[in-house]
Design an enzyme around this catalytic site. Structure first.
Site, PDB file in Angstrom:
ATOM      1  N   GLY A 122       0.804  -1.223   0.000  1.00 13.73           N
ATOM      2  CA  GLY A 122       0.000   0.000   0.000  1.00 13.73           C
ATOM      3  C   GLY A 122       0.836   1.272   0.000  1.00 13.73           C
ATOM      4  O   GLY A 122       2.065   1.239   0.084  1.00 13.73           O
ATOM      5  N   ASP A 145      -0.032   9.222  16.081  1.00 14.01           N
ATOM      6  CA  ASP A 145      -0.355  10.588  15.683  1.00 14.01           C
ATOM      7  C   ASP A 145       0.990  11.210  15.323  1.00 14.01           C
ATOM      8  O   ASP A 145       1.790  11.540  16.208  1.00 14.01           O
ATOM      9  CB  ASP A 145      -1.014  11.370  16.823  1.00 14.01           C
ATOM     10  N   HIS A 146       1.254  11.327  14.038  1.00 11.46           N
ATOM     11  CA  HIS A 146       2.627  11.677  13.627  1.00 11.46           C
ATOM     12  C   HIS A 146       3.020  13.103  14.036  1.00 11.46           C
ATOM     13  O   HIS A 146       4.188  13.444  14.032  1.00 11.46           O
ATOM     14  CB  HIS A 146       2.844  11.441  12.130  1.00 11.46           C
ATOM     15  N   ASP A 161     -10.390  14.752  10.365  1.00 16.08           N
ATOM     16  CA  ASP A 161      -9.078  14.437   9.797  1.00 16.08           C
ATOM     17  C   ASP A 161      -7.927  15.131  10.540  1.00 16.08           C
ATOM     18  O   ASP A 161      -6.855  14.561  10.697  1.00 16.08           O
ATOM     19  CB  ASP A 161      -9.072  14.842   8.317  1.00 16.08           C
ATOM     20  N   HIS A 190      -4.403  15.720  15.459  1.00 17.46           N
ATOM     21  CA  HIS A 190      -3.232  16.598  15.503  1.00 17.46           C
ATOM     22  C   HIS A 190      -3.477  17.917  16.238  1.00 17.46           C
ATOM     23  O   HIS A 190      -2.682  18.326  17.086  1.00 17.46           O
ATOM     24  CB  HIS A 190      -2.763  16.919  14.081  1.00 17.46           C
TER      25      HIS A 190
HETATM   26  C1  BG6 Z   1      -2.828  13.586   8.052  1.00 12.81           C
HETATM   27  C2  BG6 Z   1      -4.118  13.952   7.386  1.00 12.81           C
HETATM   28  O1  BG6 Z   1      -3.085  12.979   9.292  1.00 12.81           O
HETATM   29  O2  BG6 Z   1      -2.038  14.737   8.233  1.00 12.81           O
HETATM   30  C3  BG6 Z   1      -3.861  14.623   6.065  1.00 12.81           C
HETATM   31  O3  BG6 Z   1      -4.901  12.787   7.162  1.00 12.81           O
HETATM   32  C4  BG6 Z   1      -2.916  15.795   6.247  1.00 12.81           C
HETATM   33  O4  BG6 Z   1      -5.065  15.066   5.470  1.00 12.81           O
HETATM   34  C5  BG6 Z   1      -1.679  15.393   7.040  1.00 12.81           C
HETATM   35  O5  BG6 Z   1      -2.524  16.244   4.961  1.00 12.81           O
HETATM   36  C6  BG6 Z   1      -0.849  16.607   7.392  1.00 12.81           C
HETATM   37  O6  BG6 Z   1       0.390  16.190   7.899  1.00 12.81           O
HETATM   38  P1  BG6 Z   1       1.674  17.122   7.788  1.00 12.81           P
HETATM   39  O7  BG6 Z   1       2.734  16.374   8.508  1.00 12.81           O
HETATM   40  O8  BG6 Z   1       1.963  17.289   6.316  1.00 12.81           O
HETATM   41  O9  BG6 Z   1       1.317  18.435   8.421  1.00 12.81           O
END
Ligand code: BG6
Length: 482
Positions: free
Chosen positions: A15, A181-182, A239, A244
């Site tokens: 994926g 949660d990155h 989202d 975040h």
């Molecule tokens: C993701 C969302 O969790 O975070 C996306 O699903 C978004 O829609 C993204 O674009 C944003 O991450 P970053 O690290 O680019 O700010």
């Protein structure tokens, strides 16, 4: 150390996420020699690839996505760790051969029976896979630790999240679940805690007596791209806000624990998330602004009449003694003028005679700005005397640009996520209590939005979004930072 040795099992190995994030992260960890001594990867997906075919395919896709050419010597080191296993996720009888593969590889690798499962599949399979893993005894705590990393979305409301969590918890303990949660591993999000804890000047003034408001922004230039099918069912509130944005709010507003253990940190964040005050329906007008960029309807897999929000700006208060009356502005959206994320703390104006003397002049409030991306840095603004004048003021910046430092090479989020999970450090992963509290609060907004489609205002691509400052009052524009 030995406790990181493991076999990583990726479900969804062909994926998008695997080629965009996981394989590049593993490659970089290989470059930096940070992978554990005994480490193997079992790549699981539906396609009938051999391991060699899989590796050719995944290398090409990863290089395409990251615009990076992998070095042959390092790639072959990484490739040697990989084993491909075809599997239909919902066919329980096929998990037996996966088990055999894990058992055999573990013996060969001496990875001490530690297993790191990774769900890089669409959420509808989470439950099925976990159940089959359990039924077919692929989770074996007798020989080593067993952990599960899970991607978002973790449900689409409190009820579905709870259901998913119960399914997971039937098989895994909370200590074994690593909900991603990155944003939590972004350098400057982590630095927020350091700045608060390591500087005497901030913590004593980090409250309603000194802070006027807080603004948290994550803006993107990109639209929904190819993710229309998912995004149209989600929208900005689910989202970005639920995870975040609320995580950044929690880290900003929480009480600083004396020791930053995962347990204490997550408990403090839960307290904040539970203290979010629901927006009363009659105040929505001045608390919540929703928008949708022009042309959103033409994106692939988006419903022609969709009223899904691609922008949200909110004014939020906490039921918390430290923050009584202090508004938190949360602003996020797609197809905006710039890609930027940051947290701004705006202080109150100084009291007393000095400010009275200056009534003829604009006295600027102090601001502490944590720049998260693409610029990484910290800016503190303050007032100073303009040279050569008696009492004219000017506002100056103390400015730390982190990514200007020579040799700074911010590691990709997924590198840290993978290492933390191997170490068993849950600090940068969300506890179920956090997920639940966030969803409960988001639910009242998504149900209001569903009942008020007319509230979603259209905005041009590449703009600042719909006009929101006036409506929310006080939400000073992010751009004013300079
Ligand atoms: C993701 C969302 O969790 O975070 C996306 O699903 C978004 O829609 C993204 O674009 C944003 O991450 P970053 O690290 O680019 O700010």
């Amino acid at each position: 150390g030995g406790e990181m040795n493991c076999l990583m099992v990726i479900f969804g190995a062909t994926g998008d996420l695997t080629s965009r994030k996981l394989v590049p992260a593993l490659y970089h960890l290989e470059v930096k020699e940070l992978l554990p001594e005994a480490f193997g990867v079992v790549a699981v997906a539906r396609k009938a690839y051999s391991t060699d075919q899989y590796l050719t395919h995944i290398r090409q896709k990863s290089e395409e996505h990251t615009h990076e050419i992998f070095e042959d010597a390092i790639w072959s080191k990484l490739a040697n760790r990989f084993h491909y296993q075809p599997l239909e996720f919902d066919q329980e009888d096929q998990y037996g051969s996966l088990k055999k593969k894990l058992d055999t590889l573990e013996k060969k690798l001496e990875s001490e029976g530690n297993r790191l499962f990774y769900m890089a599949v669409s959420p509808e399979y989470f439950g099925t896979i976990v159940q089959h893993l359990e039924n077919q005894s692929l989770i074996d705590r007798k020989h080593g630790w067993q952990r599960m990393m899970i991607e978002k979305p973790f449900g689409r409301d409190a009820a579905s999240a709870r259901e998913l969590n119960q399914t997971l918890r039937k098989v895994f303990e909370e200590e074994e679940l690593f909900r991603i949660d990155h944003y939590l591993v972004k350098e400057m999000v982590q630095n927020l805690m350091t700045i608060r804890a390591a500087n005497q000047i901030f913590e004593p003034t980090w409250n309603k007596d000194h802070i006027d408001h807080v603004q948290i922004v994550s803006a993107e230039m990109e639209g929904v791209g190819t993710r229309g099918a998912y995004y149209d069912q989600a929208g900005a509130l689910r989202d970005m806000l639920q995870n975040h944005m609320l995580q950044m709010l929690a880290l900003t507003a929480m009480e600083m624990p004396n020791f930053l253990t995962a347990e204490k940190l997550r408990a403090e964040k839960v307290r904040i998330l539970r203290s979010l005050i629901p927006l009363a329906p009659e105040t929505m007008e001045n608390r919540l602004v929703l928008g949708q960029y022009e042309g959103y309807h033409n994106e692939p897999k988006v419903a022609p009449e969709s009223t899904t929000e691609t922008f949200a700006a909110l004014k939020v208060f906490l039921d918390h003694p430290r923050w009584e009356g202090v508004p938190f502005f949360l602003i996020t959206g797609k197809a905006l003028a710039e890609k930027t994320a940051g947290i701004m703390i705006q202080y109150k104006l100084p009291m007393g005679s000095w400010s009275l003397r200056q009534t003829q002049q604009q006295l600027a409030p102090n601001r502490l700005i944590i720049q998260i991306q693409p610029q990484e840095g910290v800016v503190l603004t303050f007032n100073s005397k303009e040279p050569g004048t008696m009492d004219q003021l000017m506002t100056v910046n103390m400015d730390f640009c982190q990514n200007c430092l020579a040799g700074t090479n911010t590691p990709e989020a997924y590198e840290k996520l993978l290492l933390d999970a191997m170490k068993g450090d849950q600090s940068s992963f969300t506890h179920w209590d956090e997920v639940e509290a966030s969803w409960i609060w988001i639910d009242h907004l998504t149900s209001w939005a569903a009942a008020h489609p007319e509230a979603v205002k259209s905005y041009p691509k590449g703009s600042q979004g719909p006009v929101y400052e006036e409506r929310l009052k006080h939400a000073s524009a992010w751009e004013e930072k300079e």
